[in-house]
Every structure is written in structure tokens, then in C-alpha cells.
Design a protein around this motif. Structure first.
Motif, PDB file in Angstrom:
ATOM      1  N   LEU A 114       0.801  -1.041  -0.065  1.00 41.55           N
ATOM      2  CA  LEU A 114       0.005  -0.173   0.018  1.00 41.55           C
ATOM      3  C   LEU A 114       0.901   1.225   0.062  1.00 41.55           C
ATOM      4  CD1 LEU A 114      -2.715  -0.917   2.597  1.00 41.55           C
ATOM      5  CD2 LEU A 114      -2.801  -1.026   0.254  1.00 41.55           C
ATOM      6  N   SER A 115       0.421   2.447  -0.664  1.00 39.90           N
ATOM      7  CA  SER A 115       1.042   3.557  -0.688  1.00 39.90           C
ATOM      8  C   SER A 115       1.161   4.250   0.787  1.00 39.90           C
ATOM      9  CB  SER A 115       0.416   4.491  -1.585  1.00 39.90           C
ATOM     10  OG  SER A 115       0.256   3.907  -2.852  1.00 39.90           O
ATOM     11  N   VAL A 116       0.138   4.035   1.595  1.00 38.30           N
ATOM     12  CA  VAL A 116       0.111   4.519   2.943  1.00 38.30           C
ATOM     13  C   VAL A 116      -0.509   3.637   3.769  1.00 38.30           C
ATOM     14  CG1 VAL A 116      -1.859   5.829   2.607  1.00 38.30           C
ATOM     15  CG2 VAL A 116      -0.103   6.305   4.230  1.00 38.30           C
ATOM     16  N   LYS A 117       0.093   3.358   5.154  1.00 36.80           N
ATOM     17  CA  LYS A 117      -0.240   1.909   5.752  1.00 36.80           C
ATOM     18  C   LYS A 117      -1.896   2.374   6.293  1.00 36.80           C
ATOM     19  CE  LYS A 117       4.340   0.931   7.827  1.00 36.80           C
ATOM     20  NZ  LYS A 117       4.292  -0.559   7.027  1.00 36.80           N
ATOM     21  N   GLY A 118      -2.110   3.763   6.527  1.00 35.36           N
ATOM     22  CA  GLY A 118      -3.836   3.715   6.986  1.00 35.36           C
ATOM     23  C   GLY A 118      -3.839   5.399   7.234  1.00 35.36           C
ATOM     24  N   ASP A 269      -3.421  13.347  11.001  1.00 36.26           N
ATOM     25  CA  ASP A 269      -2.100  13.336  10.932  1.00 36.26           C
ATOM     26  C   ASP A 269      -1.671  13.279   9.506  1.00 36.26           C
ATOM     27  OD1 ASP A 269       0.846  11.872  10.858  1.00 36.26           O
ATOM     28  OD2 ASP A 269       0.464  12.663  13.183  1.00 36.26           O
ATOM     29  N   ARG A 270      -0.789  14.021   8.972  1.00 34.14           N
ATOM     30  CA  ARG A 270      -0.471  14.107   7.497  1.00 34.14           C
ATOM     31  C   ARG A 270       0.439  12.943   7.181  1.00 34.14           C
ATOM     32  NH1 ARG A 270      -3.850  17.559   5.945  1.00 34.14           N
ATOM     33  NH2 ARG A 270      -3.749  19.713   6.516  1.00 34.14           N
ATOM     34  N   GLN A 271       1.232  12.366   8.339  1.00 39.24           N
ATOM     35  CA  GLN A 271       2.231  11.334   8.100  1.00 39.24           C
ATOM     36  C   GLN A 271       3.142  11.679   6.982  1.00 39.24           C
ATOM     37  OE1 GLN A 271       1.863   7.792   9.573  1.00 39.24           O
ATOM     38  NE2 GLN A 271       1.208   9.293  11.085  1.00 39.24           N
ATOM     39  N   PRO A 272       3.616  12.687   7.210  1.00 38.74           N
ATOM     40  CA  PRO A 272       4.788  13.189   5.888  1.00 38.74           C
ATOM     41  C   PRO A 272       5.674  11.873   5.922  1.00 38.74           C
ATOM     42  CG  PRO A 272       5.188  14.427   7.983  1.00 38.74           C
ATOM     43  CD  PRO A 272       3.776  13.536   8.341  1.00 38.74           C
ATOM     44  N   GLN A 273       5.952  11.818   4.516  1.00 43.58           N
ATOM     45  CA  GLN A 273       7.021  10.917   4.340  1.00 43.58           C
ATOM     46  C   GLN A 273       7.846  11.423   2.900  1.00 43.58           C
ATOM     47  OE1 GLN A 273       7.954   7.747   5.703  1.00 43.58           O
ATOM     48  NE2 GLN A 273       9.637   8.213   4.188  1.00 43.58           N
ATOM     49  N   ALA A 274       9.041  11.087   2.849  1.00 47.84           N
ATOM     50  CA  ALA A 274       9.846  11.342   1.747  1.00 47.84           C
ATOM     51  C   ALA A 274      10.222  10.142   1.021  1.00 47.84           C
ATOM     52  CB  ALA A 274      11.337  12.389   2.127  1.00 47.84           C
ATOM     53  N   PHE A 275      10.520  10.146  -0.621  1.00 48.59           N
ATOM     54  CA  PHE A 275      10.845   9.063  -1.054  1.00 48.59           C
ATOM     55  C   PHE A 275      11.836   9.458  -2.297  1.00 48.59           C
ATOM     56  CE2 PHE A 275       6.377   8.266  -0.017  1.00 48.59           C
ATOM     57  CZ  PHE A 275       6.581   6.945   0.344  1.00 48.59           C
ATOM     58  N   ARG A 276      12.699   8.658  -2.651  1.00 49.39           N
ATOM     59  CA  ARG A 276      13.687   8.988  -3.641  1.00 49.39           C
ATOM     60  C   ARG A 276      13.182   9.144  -5.075  1.00 49.39           C
ATOM     61  NH1 ARG A 276      15.632   5.059  -0.199  1.00 49.39           N
ATOM     62  NH2 ARG A 276      17.517   5.716   0.908  1.00 49.39           N
ATOM     63  N   PRO A 342      12.274  19.846  -7.365  1.00 52.91           N
ATOM     64  CA  PRO A 342      13.148  19.890  -8.506  1.00 52.91           C
ATOM     65  C   PRO A 342      14.380  19.060  -8.480  1.00 52.91           C
ATOM     66  CG  PRO A 342      12.325  22.052  -7.654  1.00 52.91           C
ATOM     67  CD  PRO A 342      11.891  20.940  -6.652  1.00 52.91           C
ATOM     68  N   ASP A 343      14.694  18.508  -7.204  1.00 50.34           N
ATOM     69  CA  ASP A 343      15.697  17.326  -7.106  1.00 50.34           C
ATOM     70  C   ASP A 343      15.212  16.049  -7.471  1.00 50.34           C
ATOM     71  OD1 ASP A 343      14.284  16.988  -5.012  1.00 50.34           O
ATOM     72  OD2 ASP A 343      16.104  17.349  -3.496  1.00 50.34           O
ATOM     73  N   GLY A 344      13.926  15.876  -7.576  1.00 51.15           N
ATOM     74  CA  GLY A 344      13.357  14.534  -8.171  1.00 51.15           C
ATOM     75  C   GLY A 344      12.964  13.926  -6.805  1.00 51.15           C
ATOM     76  N   ASN A 345      13.243  14.444  -5.600  1.00 54.32           N
ATOM     77  CA  ASN A 345      12.833  13.750  -4.552  1.00 54.32           C
ATOM     78  C   ASN A 345      11.070  14.007  -4.215  1.00 54.32           C
ATOM     79  OD1 ASN A 345      14.915  12.418  -3.500  1.00 54.32           O
ATOM     80  ND2 ASN A 345      15.591  14.311  -2.317  1.00 54.32           N
ATOM     81  N   ILE A 346      10.413  13.001  -3.602  1.00 55.23           N
ATOM     82  CA  ILE A 346       8.983  13.065  -3.518  1.00 55.23           C
ATOM     83  C   ILE A 346       8.644  13.214  -2.049  1.00 55.23           C
ATOM     84  CG2 ILE A 346       6.797  12.029  -4.034  1.00 55.23           C
ATOM     85  CD1 ILE A 346       8.531  10.531  -6.113  1.00 55.23           C
ATOM     86  N   LEU A 347       7.539  14.308  -1.931  1.00 57.15           N
ATOM     87  CA  LEU A 347       7.095  14.426  -0.635  1.00 57.15           C
ATOM     88  C   LEU A 347       5.602  13.799  -0.454  1.00 57.15           C
ATOM     89  CD1 LEU A 347       7.047  15.828   2.153  1.00 57.15           C
ATOM     90  CD2 LEU A 347       6.148  17.960   1.201  1.00 57.15           C
ATOM     91  N   LEU A 432      14.517  13.721   5.367  1.00 63.44           N
ATOM     92  CA  LEU A 432      15.543  13.000   4.371  1.00 63.44           C
ATOM     93  C   LEU A 432      16.137  11.752   5.192  1.00 63.44           C
ATOM     94  CD1 LEU A 432      17.408  16.109   2.652  1.00 63.44           C
ATOM     95  CD2 LEU A 432      15.756  14.348   1.839  1.00 63.44           C
ATOM     96  N   GLU A 433      16.380  11.944   6.708  1.00 61.65           N
ATOM     97  CA  GLU A 433      16.721  10.723   7.465  1.00 61.65           C
ATOM     98  C   GLU A 433      15.929   9.522   7.197  1.00 61.65           C
ATOM     99  OE1 GLU A 433      17.200  12.302  11.246  1.00 61.65           O
ATOM    100  OE2 GLU A 433      18.706  13.568  10.817  1.00 61.65           O
ATOM    101  N   ASN A 434      14.658   9.638   6.935  1.00 64.44           N
ATOM    102  CA  ASN A 434      13.932   8.392   6.941  1.00 64.44           C
ATOM    103  C   ASN A 434      13.278   8.225   5.353  1.00 64.44           C
ATOM    104  OD1 ASN A 434      13.735   7.986   9.774  1.00 64.44           O
ATOM    105  ND2 ASN A 434      12.681   9.986   9.937  1.00 64.44           N
ATOM    106  N   ILE A 435      13.914   8.690   4.651  1.00 61.16           N
ATOM    107  CA  ILE A 435      13.658   8.906   3.093  1.00 61.16           C
ATOM    108  C   ILE A 435      13.671   7.307   2.749  1.00 61.16           C
ATOM    109  CG2 ILE A 435      15.854   8.864   2.139  1.00 61.16           C
ATOM    110  CD1 ILE A 435      14.617  10.681  -0.080  1.00 61.16           C
TER     111      ILE A 435
END
Length: 439
Positions: A114-118, A269-276, A342-347, A432-435
Motif C-alpha cells: 500500500l502507498s500508505v499504511k492507513g 495526521d499528515r504522516q509526511p514521508q519522503a521518497f527517492r 526539483p531535485d526529483g525527491n518526492i514528498l 531525508l533521514e527517513n527517506i
């Protein structure tokens, strides 16, 4: 000892059989009733309250059980509410599990894909992260815990949070405010300092609202049994004993707090997450909580998706298309949004489907190191979102999931470069620490 009790039982049974008769007598004849000259004895006498308590205590001793503790009104209410909350939470958890099972069975996806756990929420009182089924029970328990710190504030939270009917809450708050106003305007009038609990207005308007009695007791009212003219038995009243000027001013302040009270609600809770950077950025697999559908509806949705229907070939009016769009919007409770930087990372973050577009800009800005710099968000198809838009996400076709693109304001960036500056830093270090890498 056992034989002794058996003999007693036989003797009682023999005596209860009535007077004897000869064997030659007709057995079908009815026995003659003997009328006593004395007063008739009642068949059953209801034991007094004291006798009932004594009997309960005796039974408890015989069974080797401790006597039950006497509960106060607040204890009884809390115990009842706790049982109800536990039942509600259990029922909701079962319902959510059924929906989740049906959804997983229909799309064949396990939770790890899943894209997000819940969907998760934050309790504003404790800061705890909660699931949808946990939030209501947790908030009510947190409010009860507040009674030890501030009983007035806790009772105000009860009134505005525990009662779903806002009109009943409004009516109860108005009556309680009137009680206090009468006391403050007539501090020497004893009649205004007493609330008869059997009063019709209190019974119909105040008592049914949870937290109302707790508030009255928190501001100084005490439960007292008083005589009533024309009645032999006493009745329960809530009585305010103190009447010094400082206490009255404090009551006014507490009345104002009651009138300004708001329900305590868990915040999404937004549950913010960064992806490469990933080619899978536009691939979404959502959990069932995102859908405003039951298990049967989810199955139906899957069947409809498997059918090839060319709706563009149908001749539909504008009104028909708008009604269909509205039905689509109501299907979703939440939106999962991704923003490619712009650097390609995803929020990534979770939103309510009816939040405003400005909430997305605020979320992105809070996630960036240089969030003060102006930027643009572009939706699929090249549509640019505006931060001042009053439209909701479901009105902008941003539900249930979409990938946006962030770009810095070109003029501002040109000024920064001309001044010898460098490009802005992007995501904050804690993100970025938890990307992660998108599946």
C-alpha cells in the motif's frame, strides 16, 4: 448434617399439604376455606432498603466476596461511558477489519504494497497517534483524566464533545448560563441558588446532556436533600452555598468558558514521508479507509472497473456530468498527495478530501528548509494551483490521489542567483533521514 436438613424439608412439605382426610372421602371435593377472625396477612412484604443492604452483605460474606463499593454519580457515569466506548470501539474495529479484508481480497494487495499504511489522527490533549477506531475512545478517556487537573475545563469538554446533537447542547448551555446569571444578579436571593433536579426544565433540557451536572458541581453546586412544601419526602437539589463577590466573578468567567467551548476533535495526521526519485511516483495503492464505501460497495467498484464502458460515447448533458462528478467526490474521505521536487525527491502527505488547496501549500512549506520562498504547484495536465483558492481538494479533482509538481518562482530565483546565492535547500533533514524507495 445433610440428613438433618433433609428431615426439615420433609417436615415442611408435610405441613404444607393441608389438613388430612379419610380414605373414604371423595378426593375431588374442594377443601373448605377457613376464614380467620384476625386481620389478613399480606402474602409478600417488600424488604426495606436497610434490609436489602444487610441481605446483600450477608450473601457477599457467604460467597466469600467483598461488599460492593458505593459509587458516586460521576463514577457511575464514567463506568457506563467506558463500557459503551469499549463496545463502540470493538464494533468499529470489526467493521474496519471487514472492509479491509474485502478490499485486500478484491485487489489482491497486501498491506506492505500500500502507498500508505492507513489513516491516522493526533489527539490534541495527549499528542498520541491514533487509528480511526481508537480516536473517540482515547479522547473521552483523556477528558476524564483532565478532571484531576481542572474539573471545570474537563466538564466543558464533556458537554461539547460527548453530545452529538448541537441544538441540545446549545439549549443546555443557555439554561446553565441563566442559572449563573440569576445568582450573580441576585446574590442574596436563596431561591436562585437552588436547582430542583425534578424540575421539568432541568429534566428535559439539562440532565440529558452529558457533562452538565459535572459542570454545575465543578463551579460549586452541591447535592443536598431538602424538604419540599406539601411533600412528606425530601428531594435532591443542587445548591450553591458560597456567595462572596470574588466567587461570583469567578462563576461569570466559568460561564463564559462554557459558552466558548468547542468539541475536542482528533486532528488528521499528515504522516509526511519522503521518497527517492522513482518512476512509480504516479502509482497509488490506497487502503480502504480512504473510501467512503462499505465492503459491498468496494466489491461493486472492482466489478465496475473490470467492465469496459466508453462513457465518452454517451450523449450526456452538463447537468448529468456535474451530478456524476459530485458522486465521484463523495466516494472519498481522504486524499493522498505527492509533490515532486526539483531535485526529483518526492514528498507525500494525507489530507481530508474537503480541505482547502491552501492546506497543501502550508504542508509543503512546513516540509521545506527554505519554505519562505514562493513556489508553484502544478497538477496533472498543467493546471496550476493557487494558494488563495477557496476550492476544496475534491472540487479540484485532487482525490483520492495525485502527483503534483513543485517549481520555484522564476523571478525570485533569478534575483537570488544575481545576488550570488545558490539554489534553495529542499526537504528538511528529519524527512531525508527517513527517506524511502517507492515500490
Amino acid at each position: 448434617m445433610k440428613k438433618f436438613f433433609e428431615d426439615i424439608k420433609k417436615d415442611i412439605k408435610f405441613k404444607s399439604a393441608g389438613p388430612g382426610k379419610k380414605l373414604t372421602e371423595d378426593g375431588s371435593s374442594k377443601p373448605q376455606m377457613v376464614q380467620s377472625s384476625g386481620p389478613a396477612k399480606p402474602r409478600h412484604v417488600t424488604p426495606t432498603e436497610g434490609a436489602q443492604k444487610a441481605g446483600a452483605a450477608a450473601l457477599a460474606r457467604i460467597d466469600g466476596q467483598p461488599r460492593p463499593l458505593v459509587q458516586t454519580s460521576q463514577d457511575a457515569i464514567r463506568l457506563k461511558v467506558k463500557k459503551e466506548l469499549q463496545a463502540e470501539a470493538a464494533a468499529l474495529a470489526v467493521s474496519e477489519k471487514e472492509i479491509k479484508t474485502a478490499d485486500e481480497g478484491s485487489n489482491g494487495k497486501s498491506p506492505e504494497f500500500l502507498s500508505v499504511k492507513g489513516v491516522y489522527f493526533t489527539c490534541p490533549l495527549t499528542g498520541a497517534i491514533l487509528t480511526k477506531s481508537e480516536r473517540e475512545v482515547h479522547i473521552k478517556e483523556a477528558i476524564f483524566m483532565r478532571f484531576e487537573e481542572d474539573a471545570v475545563e474537563a466538564s466543558i469538554m464533556m458537554i461539547h464533545t460527548f453530545n452529538k446533537d448541537k441544538e441540545k447542547v446549545k439549549a443546555a448551555v443557555h439554561i446553565i448560563s441563566k442559572y449563573i446569571e440569576n445568582i450573580c444578579e441576585n446574590p442574596t436571593e436563596e431561591k436562585y441558588r437552588k436547582i430542583k433536579l425534578s424540575n421539568k426544565v432541568f429534566q428535559e433540557k439539562v440532565k440529558p446532556v452529558e457533562g452538565s451536572r459535572e459542570f454545575l458541581e465543578a463551579v460549586g453546586f452541591q447535592s443536598i436533600m431538602l424538604d419540599v412544601d406539601g411533600q412528606e419526602e425530601t428531594e435532591e437539589f443542587l445548591v450553591l452555598l458560597e456567595h462572596d463577590p470574588e466567587a461570583l466573578e469567578l462563576m461569570k468567567e466559568r460561564r463564559d468558558r462554557l459558552q466558548r467551548g468547542e468539541p475536542v476533535r482528533a486532528q488528521l495526521d499528515r504522516q509526511p514521508q519522503a521518497f527517492r526519485p522513482s518512476p512509480n511516483a504516479m502509482h497509488f495503492e490506497l487502503p480502504p479507509e480512504f473510501y467512503n464505501l462499505m465492503a459491498e460497495d468496494l466489491k461493486r467498484e472492482q466489478q465496475q472497473k473490470s467492465e469496459v464502458v466508453d462513457k465518452n460515447a454517451m450523449l450526456r448533458t452538463k447537468a448529468m456530468r456535474e451530478r456524476e462528478q459530485q458522486r465521484e467526490r463523495r466516494k472519498y474521505n481522504y486524499a493522498l498527495l505527492r509533490v515532486r521536487l526539483p531535485d526529483g525527491n518526492i514528498l507525500q502527505g494525507t489530507f481530508l478530501a474537503w480541505e482547502k488547496v491552501s492546506a497543501v501549500f502550508e504542508f509543503v512549506r512546513d516540509s521545506l528548509v527554505d519554505g519562505w520562498q514562493p513556489f508553484e504547484l502544478v497538477a496533472p495536465g498543467g493546471h496550476k494551483l493557487r494558494e488563495d483558492q477557496e476550492l476544496m481538494l475534491n472540487e479540484c479533482s485532487l482525490v483520492p490521489a495525485v502527483l503534483l509538481t513543485l517549481s520555484w518562482d522564476a523571478a525570485v530565483q533569478a534575483d537570488i542567483v544575481a545576488a550570488g546565492g545558490t539554489g534553495p535547500a529542499l526537504l528538511k533533514p528529519e524527512l531525508l533521514e527517513n527517506i524511502l524507495t517507492l515500490n
